[in-house]
Structure formats: C-alpha cells, structure tokens
Design an enzyme around this catalytic site. Structure first.
Site, mmCIF file in Angstrom:
data_model
loop_
_atom_site.group_PDB
_atom_site.id
_atom_site.type_symbol
_atom_site.label_atom_id
_atom_site.label_comp_id
_atom_site.label_asym_id
_atom_site.label_seq_id
_atom_site.Cartn_x
_atom_site.Cartn_y
_atom_site.Cartn_z
ATOM 1 N N ASN A 74 11.337 17.301 40.698
ATOM 2 C CA ASN A 74 11.117 18.688 41.084
ATOM 3 C C ASN A 74 10.955 18.843 42.591
ATOM 4 O O ASN A 74 11.305 19.877 43.159
ATOM 5 C CB ASN A 74 9.877 19.236 40.367
ATOM 6 C CG ASN A 74 10.067 19.325 38.862
ATOM 7 O OD1 ASN A 74 11.171 19.186 38.353
ATOM 8 N ND2 ASN A 74 8.974 19.539 38.152
ATOM 9 N N ASN A 174 18.150 18.736 40.435
ATOM 10 C CA ASN A 174 17.235 18.215 39.421
ATOM 11 C C ASN A 174 16.819 19.317 38.460
ATOM 12 O O ASN A 174 16.384 20.387 38.894
ATOM 13 C CB ASN A 174 15.977 17.646 40.086
ATOM 14 C CG ASN A 174 14.931 17.210 39.067
ATOM 15 O OD1 ASN A 174 15.065 16.166 38.441
ATOM 16 N ND2 ASN A 174 13.888 18.009 38.891
ATOM 17 N N GLU A 175 16.989 19.080 37.173
ATOM 18 C CA GLU A 175 16.490 19.966 36.107
ATOM 19 C C GLU A 175 16.713 21.444 36.423
ATOM 20 O O GLU A 175 15.804 22.271 36.323
ATOM 21 C CB GLU A 175 15.007 19.694 35.847
ATOM 22 C CG GLU A 175 14.758 18.313 35.258
ATOM 23 C CD GLU A 175 13.305 18.055 34.877
ATOM 24 O OE1 GLU A 175 12.439 18.924 35.141
ATOM 25 O OE2 GLU A 175 13.027 16.989 34.308
ATOM 26 N N TYR A 246 10.387 13.012 27.810
ATOM 27 C CA TYR A 246 9.074 12.373 27.795
ATOM 28 C C TYR A 246 8.453 12.605 26.428
ATOM 29 O O TYR A 246 8.630 13.665 25.822
ATOM 30 C CB TYR A 246 8.161 12.966 28.870
ATOM 31 C CG TYR A 246 8.659 12.782 30.279
ATOM 32 C CD1 TYR A 246 8.396 11.613 30.988
ATOM 33 C CD2 TYR A 246 9.392 13.782 30.923
ATOM 34 C CE1 TYR A 246 8.846 11.442 32.293
ATOM 35 C CE2 TYR A 246 9.846 13.618 32.225
ATOM 36 C CZ TYR A 246 9.574 12.443 32.902
ATOM 37 O OH TYR A 246 10.020 12.285 34.187
ATOM 38 N N GLU A 294 15.371 10.175 33.781
ATOM 39 C CA GLU A 294 13.919 10.334 33.613
ATOM 40 C C GLU A 294 13.589 10.078 32.157
ATOM 41 O O GLU A 294 14.075 10.792 31.279
ATOM 42 C CB GLU A 294 13.430 11.726 34.025
ATOM 43 C CG GLU A 294 13.403 11.979 35.517
ATOM 44 C CD GLU A 294 12.691 13.277 35.876
ATOM 45 O OE1 GLU A 294 11.714 13.641 35.173
ATOM 46 O OE2 GLU A 294 13.106 13.925 36.854
#
Length: 507
Positions: A74, A174-175, A246, A294
């Site tokens: 992030n 990212n994301e 995750y 990730e």
C-alpha cells in the site's frame, strides 16, 4: 487397511515443471519496523558501516531469499521515488497515507538495492500507479536501469551509483482493486493505465518482466471479473498477474484453519482459468503467469494496529502488523508452500509477506537480537530443499470435513527432485490433529535413492510461540519414523506436523 492413509507415487518422468526459485521470494515494505529498526538500524550493536543490521542479514541469507518485493504494498501508491534518492540530509519527510506514519526517506532506492546485494537477493520493484502514473514510472526505471547519458541515469551517477541496478521485475502498482488504496481505480481504468505504463516501460528496457495487479483477495466483490477486465486491456503488454491472500484463525478452530490452503489452491486455479479465458478470447499465443506476491497468516495484530493508526498517527516506524506467530501458523505456512510448489507450472513468483518485523518470519528487538518466528522454519526448508523439478505426486489420502471445507485431505504433500544434485525431497503436513498417519511413498522410479534425513516441526501446544528469549518451536531430526524397503518408503507423520523427508542417490 487403516482408515487413515496417505500414498504418493513418485517418478522422475511425472513432472509438473521446473520450479522458478523466485517462488520463495519475500517482501519488504516501508511499513512499521520493516525497514527502520528491521533491516536498517544505525547504532545497533550489529549494524554495519551503512547501518544495516548484520544479524538480520545473516538470517535472510540463511533463508536464501531469491527476490524481495519493494517498497510496497500500500505504501507504493503514495511513493515519490525522487524523495528517496540523493543526499540523505536533503531528503524530505512525508506523510505516509497508507499506514498513517511519517516516512523519513532515510532508506531509499539506492540504499535498499545495496542491502539486497548484501542479502544475496534480487529486487522486485513496484511503481506508483495510485497518486502518480506513466511519467513517474518511466523516470524510476530510467534511474534504475539506463546506463548513462540521460536525465535520470546521470542523476543516479551523480548520486554515487555508477552502474545501473538492472532490476528486471516490476509491479504495476499494488492492489488497485481495493477501496483502501490511495488512487483506487475501477478494473477498466486500471487496466488501461497498466497497459500504457507497460508499453512505455518496455520502450526504455525491453527486457523487463511486468506484473499487473490482480484481486487483493477472493472476498472482493469484483473478483474474478477484475482479472478478466484488466487482462482484456493489458494482456499483450504484461507477463504476470498478481494474487494476494492472508488467512487467520479467527474462529479459533485449528482443523478448519489448516484447511485454508485448499482455498489458496482454488484461488490459483480460478485465476489460471481466467487468464486462459482471456488468452482464448484474444487468440493469444502466450500464457499469463502468476505472481503470488503477498501471502501469509495475518490477524493477530489487528486491534493494536487499528489503535496505533487511529489514535497515534504520523509517528516514525511505529510497531505495526507485528503478528506473533504460533505453531499452528507454521503448519499453515507449510501447507501454503506446498500449494505453491504444486502450481509451479504457472506460479513462477511468490512473496511471503513480509520479511522482517511486519507479519514476518524474522523479528528484531531494538536493543537486542534478531530471532526466528515459528513460520521461519517451513519457509527455510522449502527455500533450501525445494529447488529443482516439482513432481506430480498422485497423492491419495483419507479425508475429513471442517466447519468451512469438505473433503480435506488428512495429509497434504509435494515432492521436489533436484536432478542436478540427485536429491529428492518430500514436504508433507499431517492435518489430522490427533492421530499419526503413515505416508507410503512409491519410490521405484528412483532406484538407488536412500533416506538421508527426516526433519519434523511438531509441538503439543498449537498456540506455542517463539520469542527473543526462547525458541519454543523449532525443527528436529527423527531417526525412528521411516522404513525404506524394496522401493517403498513408509514414513510415520506425527499428528499436526510439518515433515521434510530427504533422499539422495547412492554414489
């Protein structure tokens, strides 16, 4: 016949693929104490002449980490790379929006590149496609990779770095599917930007490999349409699509927790199918590979993190995401590594997130040592012994159901053949919490191989943790759990255990 069983058939001709070593990569973000107080701490007793902690470097080198994603995460969506280079005394402090901290820019692109060399690893660089775009990405690539004679390459040289860094792997943001991301975009907006950025970057350095953002997790409302839409825009310009996930034992149900690797497996299969759908739609000639950049267990520190960011913002290197991992977390990390190995034909890169202090296998004390968390060990074993060819194991196992999953194999396993060293390694987790299970491995295809070692990670307390003072959970070698006779290896797997069974061809 026992009601609980597990059988493997291994043959050198039954191959999934040769494993890209980068599947054992990791991740360092400017977040919490990952950089400041983690890899870098001037004044610490172990610090070298540049301020990097030697004790951390020793542990990273022990892991043989092949690639490290940097600087986020992030963090990258509000990263101004120009602030992180040049004389340290002239670098500005910035409000870091992702984690509500203050970034001092004391460690930047050049410093981290030097750390990576000391650690024996390569860089996977991420560019800011949140608050910035094509121009900033091109400037960073020129600064890092162009030899000389241009604005940014000459700026690098003026900063004392004559030779280019030659970073080959680049993440396009990212994301970007996440509403929490600074500069969050729709799939179509992001796909267009990623495609145009990729084309520009390839003009500067045609040899780079580019990773486009996939879904942040399977719970996103846009998954998996996000992947399909982004690739419809950027398929011809990129090489990889990212996956992030995750897991946490929020239900306090260990059996169910250890089945989450099945969810990871389903995630990978779905993204592969989506990539191949776009390939067919575009009449494409190449396969889009996967970068699972990730993955980890993450949930222990949630309440403390919310308090720190919400009530004490803008501090430097606050304690954030410092999950203390227990024994059952190590088992799931082992299961997730097995899942990555089994998909090595398409998952060519992966990053355990993260490496030091922040949801990490390595922890540090500010005025004390660096030490190994429980999850360090399966990661270490896979990185050391998981190099070579992933074999199709033809695993058969008894099964059980959990609260969220059905038909969960009691034993999960992967096998890697290092054909150059003539070594064979079986990684296996017994997910049964109460009973030992005998793993029968048919090795007739590996005539002349003999057992050299059986490493086990086991503990009577699923919640047992390590600390700087005591390493409660650590692997050990057993000598009474295996029997090899006539090409059949019988290995007793203790309840809830991580096993590394190693064989080598007799000379």
């Amino acid at each position: 016949m026992d009601t609980k069983f597990a059988r493997l058939t291994l043959d050198p001709d039954f191959q999934i693929s040769r494993i890209d070593k980068r599947v054992y990569g990791s991740f360092v973000e400017h977040l919490g104490r990952a950089v400041y107080g983690g890899v870098y701490q001037p004044g610490h007793g172990s610090a070298d002449e540049e301020g990097f902690r030697r004790d951390v470097l020793d542990l990273v080198r022990e892991l043989q980490v092949p690639i490290v994603r940097y600087p986020g995460g992030n963090f990258v969506s509000n990263f101004y790379w120009e602030d992180s280079v040049g004389p340290v005394s002239e670098r500005p402090r910035r409000l870091e929006l992702a984690w509500r901290s203050t970034e001092t820019n004391e460690v930047g692109v050049n410093e981290f590149a030097r750390w990576a060399k000391k650690a024996g690893t390569e860089l996977m660089m991420a560019v800011n496609l949140g608050t910035r775009g094509i121009d900033a990405a091109c400037g960073l690539l020129e600064y890092c990779n162009h030899p000389s004679g241009t604005k940014y390459s000459d700026l690098r040289i003026a900063h004392g770095v004559k030779e280019p860094h030659n970073i080959k792997t680049w993440c396009l943001g990212n994301e970007m599917d996440g509403p929490w991301q600074v500069g969050h975009k729709t799939a179509r907006e992001y796909g267009r930007l990623a495609d145009e950025t990729a084309k520009a970057l390839r003009q500067i350095d045609p040899t780079v490999e580019l990773v486009v953002c996939g879904s942040s997790n399977t719970g996103m409302a846009t998954y998996p349409q996000w992947e399909a839409t982004v690739l419809e825009e950027a398929y011809n310009s990129v090489d990889y699509i990212s996956l992030h996930t995750y897991y946490g034992n929020r239900l306090n149900d260990t059996a169910n927790f250890l089945a989450y690797s099945d969810d990871m497996d389903h995630f990978i299969r779905t993204v592969i199918s989506t990539c191949d759908f776009v390939k067919a739609k575009k009449r494409g000639k190449k396969d889009i590979m996967l970068s699972f950049d990730e993955w980890n267990v993450w949930f222990h520190s949630d309440a403390a993190d919310s308090d720190t960011m919400g009530n004490r913002p803008w501090s430097v290197a606050p304690h954030l995401l410092e999950d203390q991992y227990n024994f059952e977390d190590a088992l799931l990390v082992g299961l997730m590594l097995i899942t990555l190995i089994k998909h090595s034909d398409r998952v060519r890169m992966a990053c355990l997130a993260q490496l030091v202090n922040v949801i990490a296998p390595i922890m540090t004390e500010e005025d004390g040592p660096a030490w190994r968390q429980t999850i360090y060990y399966p990661y270490l074993h896979a990185s050391k012994y998981g190099r070579g060819v992933a074999l199709n194991t033809a695993l058969r196992s008894s099964r059980h159901d959990t609260r969220e999953f059905t038909d969960v194999t009691d034993v999960e396993a992967a096998a890697v053949w290092n054909d150059e060293a003539e070594e064979l390694t079986v990684f296996a987790v017994n997910r049964d919490l109460e009973d030992s299970i005998t793993l029968e491995t048919d090795l007739r295809g590996f005539a002349g191989y003999e057992l050299t070692e059986h490493i086990v990670l086991e503990h009577g307390d699923f919640k047992a943790v390590n600390s700087a003072a005591a390493e409660t959970v650590a692997p050990h070698t057993v000598t009474d759990r295996d029997e090899l006779d006539g090409g059949l290896l019988k290995s007793r797997l203790a309840p809830a255990s991580w096993n590394v069974i190693r064989l080598k061809k007799r000379k």
